[in-house]
Design an enzyme around this catalytic site. Structure first.
Site, PDB file in Angstrom:
ATOM      1  N   LYS A  60       0.859  -1.188   0.000  1.00  0.00           N
ATOM      2  CA  LYS A  60       0.000   0.000   0.000  1.00  0.00           C
ATOM      3  C   LYS A  60       0.895   1.238   0.000  1.00  0.00           C
ATOM      4  O   LYS A  60       1.774   1.385   0.873  1.00  0.00           O
ATOM      5  CB  LYS A  60      -0.867  -0.035   1.264  1.00  0.00           C
ATOM      6  N   ILE A  61       0.666   2.097  -0.972  1.00  0.00           N
ATOM      7  CA  ILE A  61       1.551   3.250  -1.191  1.00  0.00           C
ATOM      8  C   ILE A  61       0.703   4.522  -1.188  1.00  0.00           C
ATOM      9  O   ILE A  61      -0.345   4.562  -1.852  1.00  0.00           O
ATOM     10  CB  ILE A  61       2.220   3.138  -2.593  1.00  0.00           C
TER      11      ILE A  61
END
Ligand code: G3P
Length: 221
Positions: free
Chosen positions: A85-86
Site C-alpha cells: 500500500k503506497i
C-alpha cells in the site's frame, strides 16, 4: 463486489473470515497502532494472512521513493503474497511504477479525486483506494467521486481495481456496489451492521417460537 475487512485486529478478522464473506484484509499504520504493541508488525501480518489467506494490503511509511521500495522489499520478505500500500504522493507514484515493473501488486491509498485515481492507474497500480468517509467528513461527496472514477474506468477501459475505502456505514457499501466498485474494504463494526435487519430477527424469533409450539403439541398428542 468483493468485501475486504479494514482492520488489523485478529479477533475481528478471525470472526469476519469465519462468516465466509471476506476475501481480503486491508491494514494501515493507524489500524496497526491500535493493536498489541508487544507484537511485531510482521507477526500480526503473518497471523492475518494465516487466517484469511486472500488479499492483504500492508502500507509503507516512508515518503521517499527509495525508502518505499526498500520497505516493500522488507514486507515481501515476511509475506511474499502482500500487496504493498503506497500513499498517493508523487514519490509514491514513482515507487508504484517501479514495483509494477517488478510485477509486485500495489494499492494506492489516500485517493480523493478522479485525477489522482487516473495518475495511480497510469503509474501501474493494481488497486486504487477511494476514501469515501473522509471526503464526506470535509463536506465533499465521497460516493460522487467514486461514481466519477467508475465512469472514467468504464469509458477508458482501465484495469486497476477500485477499492471503496474509508467506509463508515452500510449505505456506503450499497452505493459503492451500485457504482461498480470492484471491492469495498469495510471496518468490522460496519460489516456486522450490514448483516443485521430487524425483520430478520423478528422473523427468526417467530419461526423458533412456532417450531417450539409444534414440538410441544406433538409431544402432548
Ligand atoms: O484503510 C484505509 C481507510 O479505509 C481508512 O478509513 O475510516 O480511517 O477514514 P478511515
Amino acid at each position: 463486489m468483493q468485501l475486504f475487512v479494514d482492520s488489523a485486529n485478529i479477533a475481528e478478522i478471525r470472526h469476519a473470515a469465519e462468516l465466509g464473506i471476506i476475501t481480503g484484509v486491508t491494514t494501515n499504520p493507524s489500524l496497526l497502532a491500535k493493536e498489541d504493541p508487544t507484537q511485531p508488525v510482521e507477526k500480526i501480518i503473518a497471523t492475518i494472512y494465516d487466517i484469511v489467506g486472500g488479499h492483504l494490503s500492508v502500507e509503507v511509511v516512508s515518503t521517499d521513493t527509495d525508502g518505499m521500495i526498500r520497505e516493500a522489499e522488507e514486507i515481501l520478505s515476511w509475506l511474499p503474497e502482500a500487496t504493498i500500500k503506497i500513499p498517493m504522493i508523487p514519490t509514491g507514484l514513482a515507487a508504484v511504477r517501479e514495483l509494477s515493473r517488478r510485477e509486485i501488486p500495489t494499492n494506492v491509498t489516500l485517493v480523493f479525486s478522479p485525477t489522482q485515481a487516473l495518475a495511480a492507474a497510469n503509474a501501474g497500480a493494481t488497486y486504487v483506494s477511494i476514501f469515501l468517509g473522509r471526503l464526506d467528513d470535509v463536506g465533499h461527496d465521497g460516493i460522487g467521486v467514486l461514481r466519477q472514477v467508475m465512469e472514467i474506468w468504464d469509458v477508458q477501459g482501465i484495469e486497476s481495481e477500485i477499492i471503496a475505502a474509508s467506509v463508515r456505514h452500510p449505505m456506503h457499501i450499497v452505493e459503492a456496489a451500485r457504482a461498480g466498485a470492484h471491492i469495498a474494504t469495510v471496518p468490522y463494526k460496519v460489516l456486522m451492521q450490514s448483516l443485521k435487519h430487524p425483520l430478520t430477527d423478528a422473523g427468526l424469533e417467530a419461526f423458533l417460537r412456532d417450531a417450539a409450539k409444534r414440538r410441544q403439541q406433538t409431544l402432548s398428542v
